[in-house]
Each structure stands twice: as structure tokens, then as C-alpha cells.
Scaffold this active site. Structure first.
Site, PDB file in Angstrom:
ATOM      1  N   CYS A   1       0.970  -1.762   0.137  1.00  0.00           N
ATOM      2  CA  CYS A   1       0.164   0.398   0.128  1.00  0.00           C
ATOM      3  C   CYS A   1       0.993   1.969  -0.238  1.00  0.00           C
ATOM      4  CB  CYS A   1      -0.941   0.030   1.102  1.00  0.00           C
ATOM      5  SG  CYS A   1      -1.498  -1.103   1.513  1.00  0.00           S
TER       6      CYS A   1
ATOM      7  N   ARG B   1       5.307  -0.210  -5.518  1.00  0.00           N
ATOM      8  CA  ARG B   1       5.396  -0.581  -5.035  1.00  0.00           C
ATOM      9  C   ARG B   1       4.207  -1.779  -4.856  1.00  0.00           C
ATOM     10  NH1 ARG B   1       7.183   1.905  -0.390  1.00  0.00           N
ATOM     11  NH2 ARG B   1       5.871   0.532   0.725  1.00  0.00           N
TER      12      ARG B   1
ATOM     13  N   TRP C   1      -3.373  -2.193  -1.303  1.00  0.00           N
ATOM     14  CA  TRP C   1      -3.270  -3.734  -1.722  1.00  0.00           C
ATOM     15  C   TRP C   1      -3.659  -5.247  -0.278  1.00  0.00           C
ATOM     16  CZ3 TRP C   1       1.280  -7.970   0.300  1.00  0.00           C
ATOM     17  CH2 TRP C   1       1.540  -8.764  -0.792  1.00  0.00           C
TER      18      TRP C   1
ATOM     19  N   ASN D   1      -1.450   1.740   6.059  1.00  0.00           N
ATOM     20  CA  ASN D   1      -1.145   1.190   5.686  1.00  0.00           C
ATOM     21  C   ASN D   1      -1.417  -0.055   7.190  1.00  0.00           C
ATOM     22  OD1 ASN D   1      -0.583   2.230   3.527  1.00  0.00           O
ATOM     23  ND2 ASN D   1       1.633   2.258   2.755  1.00  0.00           N
ATOM     24  N   GLY D   2      -0.915  -0.982   6.628  1.00  0.00           N
ATOM     25  CA  GLY D   2      -0.343  -2.236   7.398  1.00  0.00           C
ATOM     26  C   GLY D   2      -1.571  -3.277   7.365  1.00  0.00           C
TER      27      GLY D   2
ATOM     28  N   GLU E   1      19.150 -16.875  -7.230  1.00  0.00           N
ATOM     29  CA  GLU E   1      18.690 -15.121  -7.722  1.00  0.00           C
ATOM     30  C   GLU E   1      18.215 -15.354  -9.300  1.00  0.00           C
ATOM     31  OE1 GLU E   1      17.584 -12.326  -6.542  1.00  0.00           O
ATOM     32  OE2 GLU E   1      17.850 -11.721  -8.312  1.00  0.00           O
TER      33      GLU E   1
ATOM     34  N   LYS F   1      14.435 -14.457 -10.712  1.00  0.00           N
ATOM     35  CA  LYS F   1      14.271 -13.412 -11.261  1.00  0.00           C
ATOM     36  C   LYS F   1      13.437 -13.688 -12.431  1.00  0.00           C
ATOM     37  CE  LYS F   1      15.150 -10.276 -10.145  1.00  0.00           C
ATOM     38  NZ  LYS F   1      15.952 -10.115  -8.591  1.00  0.00           N
TER      39      LYS F   1
ATOM     40  N   GLU G   1      10.064 -14.268 -11.154  1.00  0.00           N
ATOM     41  CA  GLU G   1       9.191 -13.160 -10.066  1.00  0.00           C
ATOM     42  C   GLU G   1       8.192 -12.534 -11.661  1.00  0.00           C
ATOM     43  OE1 GLU G   1      11.091 -10.121  -6.561  1.00  0.00           O
ATOM     44  OE2 GLU G   1      12.384 -10.858  -7.829  1.00  0.00           O
TER      45      GLU G   1
ATOM     46  N   HIS H   1      20.766 -36.984  -7.698  1.00  0.00           N
ATOM     47  CA  HIS H   1      19.892 -37.180  -6.560  1.00  0.00           C
ATOM     48  C   HIS H   1      18.070 -36.787  -6.263  1.00  0.00           C
ATOM     49  CE1 HIS H   1      23.580 -38.186  -4.345  1.00  0.00           C
ATOM     50  NE2 HIS H   1      23.636 -36.947  -5.266  1.00  0.00           N
TER      51      HIS H   1
ATOM     52  N   LYS I   1       6.857  -4.583  -3.962  1.00  0.00           N
ATOM     53  CA  LYS I   1       8.289  -4.239  -3.918  1.00  0.00           C
ATOM     54  C   LYS I   1       9.006  -3.704  -2.441  1.00  0.00           C
ATOM     55  CE  LYS I   1      11.850  -2.198  -5.323  1.00  0.00           C
ATOM     56  NZ  LYS I   1      12.846  -3.136  -5.424  1.00  0.00           N
TER      57      LYS I   1
HETATM   58  C1  G6P Z   1      10.207  -8.312  -1.932  1.00  0.00           C
HETATM   59  C2  G6P Z   1      10.029  -8.216  -3.214  1.00  0.00           C
HETATM   60  C3  G6P Z   1      11.744  -8.785  -3.061  1.00  0.00           C
HETATM   61  C4  G6P Z   1      12.835  -8.170  -2.670  1.00  0.00           C
HETATM   62  C5  G6P Z   1      12.173  -8.640  -1.243  1.00  0.00           C
HETATM   63  C6  G6P Z   1      12.839  -7.960  -0.336  1.00  0.00           C
HETATM   64  O1  G6P Z   1       9.539  -9.158  -1.421  1.00  0.00           O
HETATM   65  O2  G6P Z   1       9.169  -8.617  -4.052  1.00  0.00           O
HETATM   66  O3  G6P Z   1      12.253  -8.606  -5.045  1.00  0.00           O
HETATM   67  O4  G6P Z   1      13.870  -8.409  -2.889  1.00  0.00           O
HETATM   68  O5  G6P Z   1      10.603  -7.441  -0.653  1.00  0.00           O
HETATM   69  O6  G6P Z   1      12.943  -6.009   0.086  1.00  0.00           O
HETATM   70  P1  G6P Z   1      14.128  -5.492   0.720  1.00  0.00           P
HETATM   71  O7  G6P Z   1      13.290  -4.272   0.623  1.00  0.00           O
HETATM   72  O8  G6P Z   1      14.217  -5.930   1.529  1.00  0.00           O
HETATM   73  O9  G6P Z   1      15.564  -5.620  -0.397  1.00  0.00           O
END
Ligand code: G6P
Length: 624
Positions: free
Chosen positions: A2, A27, A73, A99-100, A499, A503, A506, A522, A619
Site C-alpha cells: 500500500c 510498490r 494492496w 498501511n499495515g 537469484e 528473477k 518473479e 539425487h 516492492k
Molecule cells: C519483496 C520483493 C523482493 C525483494 C524483497 C526484499 O518480497 O518482491 O523482490 O527482494 O521484498 O526487499 P528489501 O527491500 O528488503 O530488499
């Protein structure tokens, strides 16, 4: 997650709010709304769509100078227009954006309903509007102050504070009262709120991205802090501290401007941010390389040579990509400093009653500096006497402040949900930490010089990879129809594989799983067939022959292979090859990661995904 905006001043508030919400779109959100005060009445506009729909719906003749806005959100209640914020009380006097998550929302809702209040939404926020209105009404009745002007003990702020004493959970909130047309009341507990100071105008937001177009002078509220803001002044106070603690805090200057948030010639932020990596890397290295002693300078961590020598172990804590960056960091630090190092998801750490060792240096890794799980892990660590430093990108963020010391990532604002340049700067910052720790231990000056020159080469090497974008895009298009993919690596290639898979899933929603190459036989080998491509990572290390044999094993079972290699591999071995420049071996994970960002990006683009705002993701996740 949010987003919140608020405005009090002389301008037409609605366009300011819409612009702020537009800046927060990155966000992630599912609905949006705003409320302005127009001729003494609330005018609320909401949409279950995008901020652009809100813009289209707005009446052009408001000319209000006070208002609040929100991108939602969904947590409590589905994403629809009714559940979108702002929420109001029955009489339409109070409007709230939040928010929250209010944890005792069910209880509050039941209590209000028991008192005959009709709740129109399913949210945890609406009760707050009714409760604040009730507090004001009760106080006004007892002082006989029917028009609601401030009298002792009947301020909007006091009503908000009284309400919040019944509330459990996390919030960042802004409250508008039609009978206090010159002010907004804001509060923070676990969800960021930042005030933006203009000339005869005041802004509020959950993220500086919404403010930088108007001002760079900001104040980050602390947890438990409440503030009343007017066009020309503000006062903050602690929820539990009472009026005596009122203060005017010194603003800080935001290290970003509106241009950083503009797309320029790019179609989306992720691609822009991928291309910003050479510059971001240069900033991360600026002033931090010490040629004289062949070491790194990291003043912000506040540890002298003795402290550094006393560290027996390094532990990285983060979520999502920040966790994988920590894994890359752990690998690099073990190599350079020969100290045991590893990484753990911050959420696991905080829930599992960890043994906190005073000789371990914990590193809390977070782009946003606001991720709730990481912040909680830091707080848990501090309670248990652990020494923790932050590695955050957003200056002034909660994790940065909670740690009090650390390494700023200097990646510049990162807008796309999927982390690229911040992740790269995390990994390079950990290489600097490894160099520093290594040089107070066994790492020779010659090796230190070698690493320094390797670090200096990185920006140009990333540039070379970026020049290769078209070729990587062609490979991405060729395999974009795959439903599943493996990412295979060993040792230095392993965090890169993790990673890389992160990516891809995501942003393209293609199922991707990372495996250590040695583990293939295995279990996962059973899944290899012609529709299951594998990306195999081949750094130039001692394990090239082993990685070549991994490719052969996959090929023998009919699986297509994309080789990502800085090492030489036999011609025709893989179905596609992405060549990566050779770096100093310890630094290779940093480089190998970049083509995988590009691969994921072009897969997602080919599949027509909303790249900057992938479904169901945010985000920074500031709630549990
Ligand atoms: C969310 C995002 C990820 C990100 C993670 C950590 O889950 O979708 O892409 O890596 O938060 O975010 P930060 O701001 O703590 O690096």
C-alpha cells in the site's frame, strides 16, 4: 504494498495527490482512492483499477487544498471499490488512509457493530474512522464544543491517539477531519510515514518517491510517533509520551530527485535499472577503495581493526533477492577473509529462537530498509545482544535507523519490484566488506590489490554484458514458452543460480528452480526432458570440467541447456551460450548475475507480463 499520500497547503490538492499515488504505483497495488475537503465537505473518489482511472474519475472543479490518497494492496477484504481507502465514519466527517494490518480488527469491528455502527467495508481500516469520530464527538459533547474547533483536550490529534491506544498491529496512517480543515494527523507504528516540508505547504507519504517532485526536505517518523501537520508547521509527539514531548525535528535532505523516478526513454523501470548498473556500481565503490593499504574503507560500519579481527563469523539476513545477495556475500567473504559466513532468510531467523553469538557480525540486507521480517530480525538480534550492521539502499529507512551503522548501497532509487541494481550493489558492498575483513587477517597486500583492480573493472564489464542484450533476448525468446526451468550452479555459481531462478519466476511467472549441480543426480534429474530447459552457470574456476559434465548429463537425457559461462566450454556442447567477461574469480558471481536479469526480463517481455509490477508481489513487504 500500500501507498499513502497527503497534502495540506495552497495548491489544488487532488492533482498533487494523484501525482503522488502515481509515483507509488511501483510498490504494487490493486485499488486506489483519495479524499479531499471541498467546501467543508469530504469528496471521496475510489477505483478498483489503476491510478489513471482515479485521475479520469476526478471532478476537475474541486480546488481543495487539503486531502489524502491511497493505493491499496488487499489484506482484509477483496480488492474492490468499497474496500479501497480512504475510509470514512458514517457522517462523512473523518477520512482515514492506512498501511499495515490492524491485528485486533475483528474485535474492533464487533465492538462498533455492537454499538449500532454500520460498517460498509470488510477492511481493518474502517473501524479507525468510526472510532476517531466517536472520540471527537464524545469530547466535544463533554466540552459543549459542537463545531469541533480545537479546545484543550479535543484536538484531532488527541482523538487519534486515544483511538490508537485500542489498536494492536502495524500502521502508517493519515487522518483528515472536515472540522479541522487546516491540518492532517499522521501516525506510524511499523509502517513507514515520511513528512515532506515545503514552503507554506506540507506533504506526507509512505515513501519519498511520492515527495521528491515537490520537496527534498523530509522527516521520517519513528515507530510510536504521531504528528499534526499544517501548511506552515508540524509537531511530532510519542503516542505514549503525552503532550510534553512535542518536538520539531530537524529535516534530512533526500538523496534523490524527481528525474531518478522518471522512465526517460525506457519502457519500464526494470530495464532502466538493469542499464543503470555500471553507474550504480561506480557509486558503490566511490571513495571506498584504499590503494595504499590494498583494502576497503567502510566508515559507516564503525568497526576498527581490532573489532574486525574479533569477528568470528558473518551472518547475512534478508528476504527474497536480499537473501540471495547475502548468500553471494557469504561466498565472497569466506573466500577473501576465511571467516565462516552464511545467509538466512530473515523471516526464518526471527521465528526460530536463534542462538545469538556475540562474536558474529550480523548484516541486515534490504533495498528498501522497510521489510518487516528483516526489521524484526534486527530488533530480535539487538534484544539478544548481537552486533548488527545494515546494508540498505534507502537512507533514513527503518532498518538503517534501527541498525544505526552499516553500508549504504548507493544504487539510487529502485522502482521495479524485481531488484537488479540494488542487488548488484549489495553483492559488491559485501565484496568490500570481505576485502576489509581479509586485509586485517590473512589476505596479502598483493591479493588486496588484485581484488581492488577487479572491483574497478566491474562497471565496464557490466557494460559489455549490456551490449550483449540483444543476443540474450534472442535466447530468452527461444525458451520463453517453457513452463519450467532449472538453474544449476555449484559453489560460486550456486547463489547466482538461486537469484537467477528468483528473477525468472518473479517477473515471467515461469516456474524456475535452482539446484546445486551435484544434487541433480539425487532427484531432479528425473524431471529432465526436452521441455525442461536448464540454465547452467559456469564460472572460470576449478570446477569447469565438472560443470561441463553436468551439461553432458542433462543433454544425454534430452534436456536443452543454456550455458552461462565466463569459462571456455567446448563448442556445440550447449544449445545456447551466454558469454560473460572474466572477472577476478571471487567477484564472478556479481557479473554472472547480470545476464540472468536480462534473460528474465526478455522472457517476461515476450510473455507480455507487467514487468515492473508482477502479480501478487510488492516492492517492500512491510507487513507479516
Ligand atoms: C519483496 C520483493 C523482493 C525483494 C524483497 C526484499 O518480497 O518482491 O523482490 O527482494 O521484498 O526487499 P528489501 O527491500 O528488503 O530488499
Amino acid at each position: 504494498m500500500c501507498g499513502i499520500v497527503g497534502y495540506v497547503g495552497k495548491r489544488d490538492a487532488a492533482p498533487v495527490l494523484v501525482e503522488g499515488l502515481h509515483r507509488l504505483e511501483y510498490r504494487g497495488y490493486d485499488s486506489a482512492g483519495l479524499a479531499v475537503l471541498h467546501r467543508g465537505r469530504l469528496q471521496v473518489t475510489k477505483t478498483a483499477g489503476r491510478v489513471q482511472d482515479l485521475r479520469d474519475k476526478l471532478k476537475s472543479n474541486t480546488k481543495a487544498t487539503l486531502g489524502i490518497g491511497h493505493t491499496r494492496w488487499a489484506t482484509h477484504g477483496e480488492p474492490n471499490e468499497i474496500n479501497a481507502h480512504p475510509h470514512t465514519d458514517t457522517a462523512g466527517r473523518i477520512a482515514v488512509v492506512h498501511n499495515g494490518i490492524i491485528e485486533n480488527a475483528e474485535h474492533l469491528r464487533a465492538q462498533l457493530q455492537g454499538n449500532g455502527v454500520r460498517l460498509v467495508s470488510d477492511t481493518d481500516t474502517e473501524p479507525l474512522a468510526h472510532m476517531i469520530a466517536a472520540e471527537l464527538a464524545a469530547a466535544e459533547a463533554s466540552t459543549g464544543d459542537a463545531d469541533g474547533a480545537d479546545t484543550v483536550g479535543v484536538s484531532l490529534e488527541e482523538a487519534v491517539m486515544r483511538t490508537l491506544r485500542h489498536v494492536e498491529g502495524a500502521y502508517g496512517l493519515v487522518v483528515l477531519d472536515t472540522k479541522h480543515p487546516d491540518q492532517l494527523v499522521v501516525a506510524r507504528n511499523g509502517s513507514p510515514i515520511v513528512l515532506g516540508l515545503g514552503e507554506d505547504e506540507m506533504f506526507v507519504a509512505s515513501d519519498v518517491a511520492a515527495l521528491v517532485r515537490y520537496t527534498r526536505q523530509v522527516i521520517y517518523l519513528e515507530d510510536g510517533e504521531v504528528a499534526t501537520i499544517r501548511a506552515t508547521d508540524y509537531r511530532t509527539t510519542m503516542l505514549n509520551g503525552g503532550q510534553a514531548n512535542k518536538q520539531v525535528r530537524t529535516p534530512t535532505t533526500v538523496d534523490a530527485d524527481a528525474d531518478d523516478y522518471d522512465l526517460g526513454t525506457y519502457q519500464d523501470y526494470m530495464r532502466k535499472e538493469i542499464h543503470e548498473q555500471p553507474d550504480a556500481l561506480r557509486r558503490a565503490l566511490l571513495g571506498r577503495l584504499d590503494d595504499r593499504f590494498a583494502t576497503a574503507r567502510l566508515g559507516g560500519i564503525n568497526l576498527d581493526a581490532r573489532d574486525l579481527r574479533n569477528i568470528r563469523q558473518i551472518k547475512f539476513l534478508g528476504c527474497g533477492s536480499a537473501y540471495y545477495a547475502g548468500q553471494m556475500g557469504a561466498m565472497i567473504i569466506e573466500e577473501l577473509a576465511r571467516i565462516p559466513a552464511d545467509a538466512e532468510p530473515a523471516s526464518e531467523f526471527r521465528y526460530r529462537s536463534p542462538v545469538v553469538d556475540p562474536d558474529t557480525l550480523y548484516v541486515a540486507v534490504s533495498q528498501s530498509g522497510e521489510t518487516s521480517d528483516t526489521l524484526m530480525a534486527v530488533q530480535e538480534l539487538k534484544r539478544k545482544g548481537g552486533q548488527v550492521i545494515g546494508a540498505v539502499n534507502v537512507v533514513g529507512s527503518a532498518i538503517g535507523r534501527e541498525c544505526g551503522r552499516g553500508i549504504f548501497l548507493h544504487a539510487g532509487p529502485e522502482v521495479a519490484v524485481a531488484s537488479t541494481k540494488a542487488l548488484t550493489n549489495m553483492a559488491v558492498s559485501f565484496a568490500l566488506l570481505g576485502l576489509l575483513l581479509g586485509r586485517v587477517r590473512d589476505l596479502s597486500a598483493a591479493s588486496g590489490h588484485r581484488i581492488i583492480s577487479g572491483l574497478r573493472n566491474l562497471p565496464e564489464q557490466v557494460n559489455k554484458i549490456l551490449h550483449n542484450e540483444e543476443e540474450i533476448a534472442t535466447i530468452a525468446h527461444r525458451f520463453a514458452q517453457a513452463e519450467h526451468m532449472f538453474y544449476i550452479g555449484r559453489v560460486r555459481g550456486w547463489p547466482v543460480a538461486r537469484e537467477g531462478a528468483q528473477k525468472l519466476k518473479e517477473i515471467s511467472y515461469v516456474h524456475a528452480e535452482a539446484y546445486q549441480a551435484g544434487e541433480l543426480k539425487h532427484g531432479p534429474l528425473a524431471l529432465i526432458h526436452r521441455d525442461m530447459p536448464s540454465v547452467v552457470i559456469i564460472p572460470s574456476d576449478d570446477l569447469v570440467a565438472k560443470n561441463v559434465s553436468t551439461i553432458e548429463q542433462i543433454k544425454a537425457r534430452g534436456g536443452p541447456v543454456i550455458a552461462l559461462a565466463s569459462a571456455e566450454i567446448p563448442e556445440g556442447l550447449a544449445d545456447a551460450v551466454i558469454k560473460v567477461p572474466r572477472a577476478e574469480p571471487e567477484l564472478e558471481p556479481i557479473l554472472l548475475n547480470v545476464p540472468l536479469q536480462i534473460l528474465a526480463y526478455h522472457t517476461a517481455a515476450k510473455l507480455g507480463r507487467d514487468i515492473d509490477k508482477p502479480r501478487n508481489l510488492a516492492k517492500s513487504v512491510t507487513v507479516e
